[in-house]
Structure formats: structure tokens, C-alpha cells
Design a protein around this motif. Structure first.
Motif, PDB file in Angstrom:
ATOM      1  N   GLU A  18       0.967   1.202  49.637  1.00 12.07           N
ATOM      2  CA  GLU A  18       0.327   0.211  50.510  1.00 12.07           C
ATOM      3  C   GLU A  18      -0.324  -0.918  49.727  1.00 12.07           C
ATOM      4  OE1 GLU A  18      -3.265   0.120  53.879  1.00 12.07           O
ATOM      5  OE2 GLU A  18      -2.465   2.044  53.144  1.00 12.07           O
ATOM      6  N   TYR A  19      -0.507  -0.747  48.426  1.00 12.83           N
ATOM      7  CA  TYR A  19      -1.323  -1.684  47.656  1.00 12.83           C
ATOM      8  C   TYR A  19      -0.542  -2.390  46.544  1.00 12.83           C
ATOM      9  CZ  TYR A  19      -4.926   0.925  50.093  1.00 12.83           C
ATOM     10  OH  TYR A  19      -5.691   1.525  51.066  1.00 12.83           O
ATOM     11  N   PHE A  20       0.792  -2.476  46.683  1.00 12.04           N
ATOM     12  CA  PHE A  20       1.574  -3.249  45.718  1.00 12.04           C
ATOM     13  C   PHE A  20       1.192  -4.732  45.829  1.00 12.04           C
ATOM     14  CE2 PHE A  20       5.509  -0.216  45.840  1.00 12.04           C
ATOM     15  CZ  PHE A  20       4.784   0.731  45.160  1.00 12.04           C
ATOM     16  N   PRO A  21       1.139  -5.528  44.768  1.00 14.47           N
ATOM     17  CA  PRO A  21       1.500  -5.156  43.396  1.00 14.47           C
ATOM     18  C   PRO A  21       0.339  -4.564  42.579  1.00 14.47           C
ATOM     19  CG  PRO A  21       1.006  -7.484  43.480  1.00 14.47           C
ATOM     20  CD  PRO A  21       0.866  -6.978  44.894  1.00 14.47           C
ATOM     21  N   GLN A  22      -0.882  -4.596  43.136  1.00 18.58           N
ATOM     22  CA  GLN A  22      -2.031  -4.130  42.357  1.00 18.58           C
ATOM     23  C   GLN A  22      -1.889  -2.691  41.883  1.00 18.58           C
ATOM     24  OE1 GLN A  22      -2.100  -5.801  45.171  1.00 18.58           O
ATOM     25  NE2 GLN A  22      -3.574  -7.496  45.054  1.00 18.58           N
ATOM     26  N   SER A  23      -1.239  -1.865  42.676  1.00 20.57           N
ATOM     27  CA  SER A  23      -1.145  -0.438  42.355  1.00 20.57           C
ATOM     28  C   SER A  23       0.166  -0.044  41.677  1.00 20.57           C
ATOM     29  CB  SER A  23      -1.285   0.386  43.640  1.00 20.57           C
ATOM     30  OG  SER A  23      -0.192   0.127  44.519  1.00 20.57           O
ATOM     31  N   ILE A  24       1.040  -1.006  41.379  1.00 15.54           N
ATOM     32  CA  ILE A  24       2.405  -0.663  40.999  1.00 15.54           C
ATOM     33  C   ILE A  24       2.483   0.127  39.694  1.00 15.54           C
ATOM     34  CG2 ILE A  24       2.800  -2.913  39.897  1.00 15.54           C
ATOM     35  CD1 ILE A  24       5.399  -0.741  41.737  1.00 15.54           C
ATOM     36  N   LYS A  25       1.649  -0.189  38.703  1.00 16.08           N
ATOM     37  CA  LYS A  25       1.743   0.530  37.424  1.00 16.08           C
ATOM     38  C   LYS A  25       1.276   1.980  37.573  1.00 16.08           C
ATOM     39  CE  LYS A  25       0.812   0.110  32.484  1.00 16.08           C
ATOM     40  NZ  LYS A  25      -0.157   1.119  32.087  1.00 16.08           N
ATOM     41  N   VAL A  26       0.186   2.193  38.290  1.00 14.56           N
ATOM     42  CA  VAL A  26      -0.286   3.559  38.539  1.00 14.56           C
ATOM     43  C   VAL A  26       0.731   4.304  39.394  1.00 14.56           C
ATOM     44  CG1 VAL A  26      -2.077   4.955  39.626  1.00 14.56           C
ATOM     45  CG2 VAL A  26      -2.706   2.980  38.233  1.00 14.56           C
ATOM     46  N   TYR A  27       1.298   3.619  40.378  1.00 15.88           N
ATOM     47  CA  TYR A  27       2.353   4.229  41.191  1.00 15.88           C
ATOM     48  C   TYR A  27       3.517   4.676  40.309  1.00 15.88           C
ATOM     49  CZ  TYR A  27       6.181   4.707  44.520  1.00 15.88           C
ATOM     50  OH  TYR A  27       7.255   5.183  45.235  1.00 15.88           O
ATOM     51  N   GLY A  28       3.913   3.820  39.349  1.00 12.04           N
ATOM     52  CA  GLY A  28       5.001   4.175  38.450  1.00 12.04           C
ATOM     53  C   GLY A  28       4.686   5.403  37.616  1.00 12.04           C
ATOM     54  N   CYS A  29       3.443   5.508  37.154  1.00 13.66           N
ATOM     55  CA  CYS A  29       3.032   6.712  36.412  1.00 13.66           C
ATOM     56  C   CYS A  29       3.180   7.956  37.276  1.00 13.66           C
ATOM     57  CB  CYS A  29       1.575   6.576  35.959  1.00 13.66           C
ATOM     58  SG  CYS A  29       1.281   5.354  34.674  1.00 13.66           S
ATOM     59  N   LEU A  30       2.673   7.879  38.506  1.00 14.77           N
ATOM     60  CA  LEU A  30       2.729   9.040  39.394  1.00 14.77           C
ATOM     61  C   LEU A  30       4.160   9.357  39.813  1.00 14.77           C
ATOM     62  CD1 LEU A  30      -0.324   8.624  39.388  1.00 14.77           C
ATOM     63  CD2 LEU A  30      -0.334   9.068  41.831  1.00 14.77           C
ATOM     64  N   PHE A  31       4.983   8.334  39.959  1.00 18.28           N
ATOM     65  CA  PHE A  31       6.380   8.552  40.320  1.00 18.28           C
ATOM     66  C   PHE A  31       7.042   9.483  39.312  1.00 18.28           C
ATOM     67  CE2 PHE A  31      10.883   7.636  40.339  1.00 18.28           C
ATOM     68  CZ  PHE A  31      11.203   7.490  41.679  1.00 18.28           C
ATOM     69  N   ASN A  32       6.835   9.209  38.027  1.00 18.89           N
ATOM     70  CA  ASN A  32       7.449  10.046  36.997  1.00 18.89           C
ATOM     71  C   ASN A  32       6.741  11.382  36.832  1.00 18.89           C
ATOM     72  OD1 ASN A  32       9.749   8.630  36.135  1.00 18.89           O
ATOM     73  ND2 ASN A  32       8.502   7.213  34.942  1.00 18.89           N
ATOM     74  N   LEU A  33       5.423  11.409  36.986  1.00 20.90           N
ATOM     75  CA  LEU A  33       4.711  12.679  36.941  1.00 20.90           C
ATOM     76  C   LEU A  33       5.238  13.635  38.007  1.00 20.90           C
ATOM     77  CD1 LEU A  33       0.965  11.622  36.485  1.00 20.90           C
ATOM     78  CD2 LEU A  33       2.361  12.843  34.851  1.00 20.90           C
ATOM     79  N   ASN A  34       5.444  13.108  39.193  1.00 23.08           N
ATOM     80  CA  ASN A  34       5.868  13.944  40.318  1.00 23.08           C
ATOM     81  C   ASN A  34       7.331  14.372  40.217  1.00 23.08           C
ATOM     82  OD1 ASN A  34       3.378  13.985  41.610  1.00 23.08           O
ATOM     83  ND2 ASN A  34       3.766  12.064  42.696  1.00 23.08           N
ATOM     84  N   ARG A  35       8.060  13.791  39.276  1.00 27.46           N
ATOM     85  CA  ARG A  35       9.447  14.194  39.056  1.00 27.46           C
ATOM     86  C   ARG A  35       9.601  14.908  37.720  1.00 27.46           C
ATOM     87  NH1 ARG A  35       8.347  10.626  42.321  1.00 27.46           N
ATOM     88  NH2 ARG A  35       9.553  10.228  44.223  1.00 27.46           N
ATOM     89  N   GLU A  36       8.475  15.398  37.224  1.00 28.28           N
ATOM     90  CA  GLU A  36       8.407  16.277  36.055  1.00 28.28           C
ATOM     91  C   GLU A  36       8.981  15.652  34.788  1.00 28.28           C
ATOM     92  OE1 GLU A  36      10.146  19.984  37.236  1.00 28.28           O
ATOM     93  OE2 GLU A  36       8.461  20.473  38.562  1.00 28.28           O
ATOM     94  N   LYS A  37       8.808  14.334  34.651  1.00 24.63           N
ATOM     95  CA  LYS A  37       9.162  13.688  33.401  1.00 24.63           C
ATOM     96  C   LYS A  37       8.098  14.020  32.350  1.00 24.63           C
ATOM     97  CE  LYS A  37      12.802  11.368  34.865  1.00 24.63           C
ATOM     98  NZ  LYS A  37      14.155  11.589  34.320  1.00 24.63           N
ATOM     99  N   PRO A  38       8.469  14.043  31.066  1.00 22.36           N
ATOM    100  CA  PRO A  38       7.483  14.344  30.021  1.00 22.36           C
ATOM    101  C   PRO A  38       6.328  13.346  30.054  1.00 22.36           C
ATOM    102  CG  PRO A  38       9.707  14.380  29.128  1.00 22.36           C
ATOM    103  CD  PRO A  38       9.813  13.838  30.521  1.00 22.36           C
ATOM    104  N   HIS A  39       5.116  13.848  29.896  1.00 20.42           N
ATOM    105  CA  HIS A  39       3.963  12.955  29.979  1.00 20.42           C
ATOM    106  C   HIS A  39       2.780  13.562  29.243  1.00 20.42           C
ATOM    107  CE1 HIS A  39       1.571  15.374  32.840  1.00 20.42           C
ATOM    108  NE2 HIS A  39       2.755  15.783  33.272  1.00 20.42           N
ATOM    109  N   ASN A  40       1.792  12.710  29.023  1.00 17.15           N
ATOM    110  CA  ASN A  40       0.536  13.136  28.397  1.00 17.15           C
ATOM    111  C   ASN A  40      -0.618  12.566  29.214  1.00 17.15           C
ATOM    112  OD1 ASN A  40      -1.363  14.083  26.472  1.00 17.15           O
ATOM    113  ND2 ASN A  40      -1.380  12.074  25.486  1.00 17.15           N
ATOM    114  N   LEU A  41      -0.542  12.703  30.521  1.00 18.73           N
ATOM    115  CA  LEU A  41      -1.508  12.056  31.404  1.00 18.73           C
ATOM    116  C   LEU A  41      -2.239  13.060  32.280  1.00 18.73           C
ATOM    117  CD1 LEU A  41       0.570   9.021  32.733  1.00 18.73           C
ATOM    118  CD2 LEU A  41      -1.234   8.953  31.001  1.00 18.73           C
TER     119      LEU A  41
END
Length: 280
Positions: A18-41
Motif C-alpha cells: 500500500e505504501y510504494f514507492p516509500q516501502s519498496i526496498k523493505v518490501y523487497g527484503c521481505l519478499f525474499n525472506l518469505n521465499r527462503e532466500k539466503p539472508h542475514n536479516l
């Protein structure tokens, strides 16, 4: 301060749309977290489920790639005062060491500067960027199937990491090499090969889903390779449900023109800033 678990991360991902573009980078982080991509977050919020501020921060400083060593934070907040309150809490930010707030809203910079002064931390703006998004594949050009570029289209593998690393503007070290290898092994990428099967142009995806590391070797420029790569990558990402966006530094006019010509759009009143603490 609350740390989100698996189910909360899925809910937060949906809410951030709902908050693009302000939230897009955090959204991108969560997108990959929720698809079990490797992360350190780990992902922090001020409250749940009605959060105002969400921060993605490194979980372990021992990780020896840019995401770990560089202490990179991704931040979205609906309320500057609320963001300040969360940043002041013990354990959110180590104000005594280097940190990089990547893609923070430009309207938060004055508050960040004042907070850094109060914590005896130096600070500076590394860059100011356009945030450009593509929402629909119909804006992309068709690529003739018989074109040479299409025939040479491929993807990078681990053996190409050193080539990409040495041409990356933020690369050239063993730390950045490990990040590039991670991007190649775990996220979509495309390249164009020469007659000998060597990459001459490529595009990768960062851990926060932004398009990046777009590069063509100097001797192969002016052949339209960048346009081909961005188009192919965007079509692939949209077909897989990824957000499609990039950060373009304000002085990079060539990249800005390229992405605008491919249908990327921006909020003309919005800019994102790379903001550093305690730069060595």
C-alpha cells in the motif's frame, strides 16, 4: 521493539504494498525472506499488527559479505517521530560503528543527522536516488527472436563472479566478491555472451529485489545490450511475482533515460538516500 516471526513477515509483506514507492526496498527484503532466500536479516517493528515503522537490520555481524560487514539497514516508516523513537531504543543501531541506511526516505535525513549528533556519530549522504518502478510488462518492447542478442542470452554462474566483482562500482574486494557470488547463485540474473561464450554484459538482482550491477564491457557498448537485459529480466521477474524496481543516482542520466524509455515510473516528489554513519 518487536522482532517479526514467519507469519508476521508474510502479513507485513502484503501490508507494505500500500505504501510504494516509500516501502519498496523493505518490501523487497521481505519478499525474499518469505521465499527462503539466503539472508542475514531480522525485521523489527514498533508495534504489531498496526506498525508505523519497520526496520530490516543485520542479524549477525560475523557474515563476511557486504550485507554483514557493511551493517546495512533498510527502513520504512509512516511517522518520522516514531522512526526516531525506535532508532533510539537500545539494540536497534550501534551508533559507535559504521552503518549504512540504504534507500531511506529523503524527508527523514534531517532527523537522522540530528540523532547522529546526539549519539556522537559522524554522518553523511553517500547518494540521492530516483526510485523507479515498472508495474506492467506491456510497457516493455518486444525483442525479435532472431536478434543476435537473443541468441547469445544466457545466465551467469559462479565462475563469472570475479569478472562482475571487478567491474562493480562498489566491488573489487573479497567481501564484495562473496556478495556477487551470493547474487549469482541465489537470485535471477541474465547475461549476453560473445562468440567464445564469455559474458560481455549482465544484470543481477540485489537481496532487496532491486535491479542492479547492470554493466556492459566498454568494447561491447552501443549495441543495445543493456536494453535487452533489462527487458528480459523485467519480464522474468513480473512473471514470477517479483517487484520490479531500481534505484538510479541523480547524476546517472544515461541510466535514468534508459529506464524511463522502458516504462519505469517514479513519484517526482520522492527521493531515496543512502545515508552513512561513522564512515571510515
Amino acid at each position: 521493539m518487536l522482532i517479526l516471526g514467519t507469519e508476521e513477515l508474510r502479513i507485513a509483506e502484503s501490508a507494505l504494498k500500500e505504501y510504494f514507492p516509500q516501502s519498496i526496498k523493505v518490501y523487497g527484503c521481505l519478499f525474499n525472506l518469505n521465499r527462503e532466500k539466503p539472508h542475514n536479516l531480522e525485521v523489527l517493528v514498533d508495534s504489531w499488527p498496526d506498525f508505523k515503522t519497520l526496520i530490516c537490520k543485520p542479524q549477525r555481524k560475523s557474515v563476511q559479505d557486504r550485507e554483514g560487514v557493511f551493517n546495512i539497514y533498510s527502513v520504512f516508516s509512516k511517522d518520522k517521530d516514531n522512526l526516531q523513537k525506535l532508532l533510539e531504543e537500545t539494540g536497534v543501531v550501534d551508533w559507535s560503528t559504521f552503518a549504512l541506511f540504504g534507500g531511506i526516505e529523503i524527508g527523514h535525513v534531517d532527523m537522522m543527522r540530528e540523532l547522529a549528533v546526539s549519539k556522537n556519530a559522524s554522518s553523511k549522504i553517500r547518494s540521492v536516488t530516483h526510485v523507479m518502478m515498472l508495474r506492467d510488462v506491456k510497457h516493455l518492447p518486444r525483442l525479435p527472436s532472431e536478434s543476435n542478442a537473443s541468441h547469445m542470452l544466457s545466465s551467469l554462474d559462479e565462475s563469472h563472479a570475479e569478472l562482475v566483482n571487478k567491474t562493480w562500482s562498489y566491488g573489487g574486494t573479497q567481501i564484495s566478491y562473496r556478495s556477487v557470488k551470493n547474487y549469482i547463485l541465489n537470485f535471477p540474473n541474465f547475461c549476453i555472451l560473445d562468440e567464445c561464450g564469455s559474458p560481455v554484459a549482465w544484470i543481477l538482482l540485489y537481496q532487496h529485489c532491486a535491479l542492479g550491477l547492470l554493466y556492459t564491457l566498454p568494447e561491447h557498448r552501443r549495441k543495445g545490450y543493456a536494453r535487452v537485459l533489462v527487458t528480459v529480466m523485467c519480464k522474468h521477474l513480473l512473471s514470477q511475482g517479483y517487484p520490479v524496481y531500481c534505484f538510479i543516482e541523480e547524476d546517472n542520466e544515461a541510466s535514468y533515460r534508459l529506464f524511463k524509455s522502458l516504462g519505469f515510473e517514479e513519484d517526482p516528489d520522492y527521493r531515496a538516500v543512502w545515508f552513512e554513519l561513522n564512515c571510515p
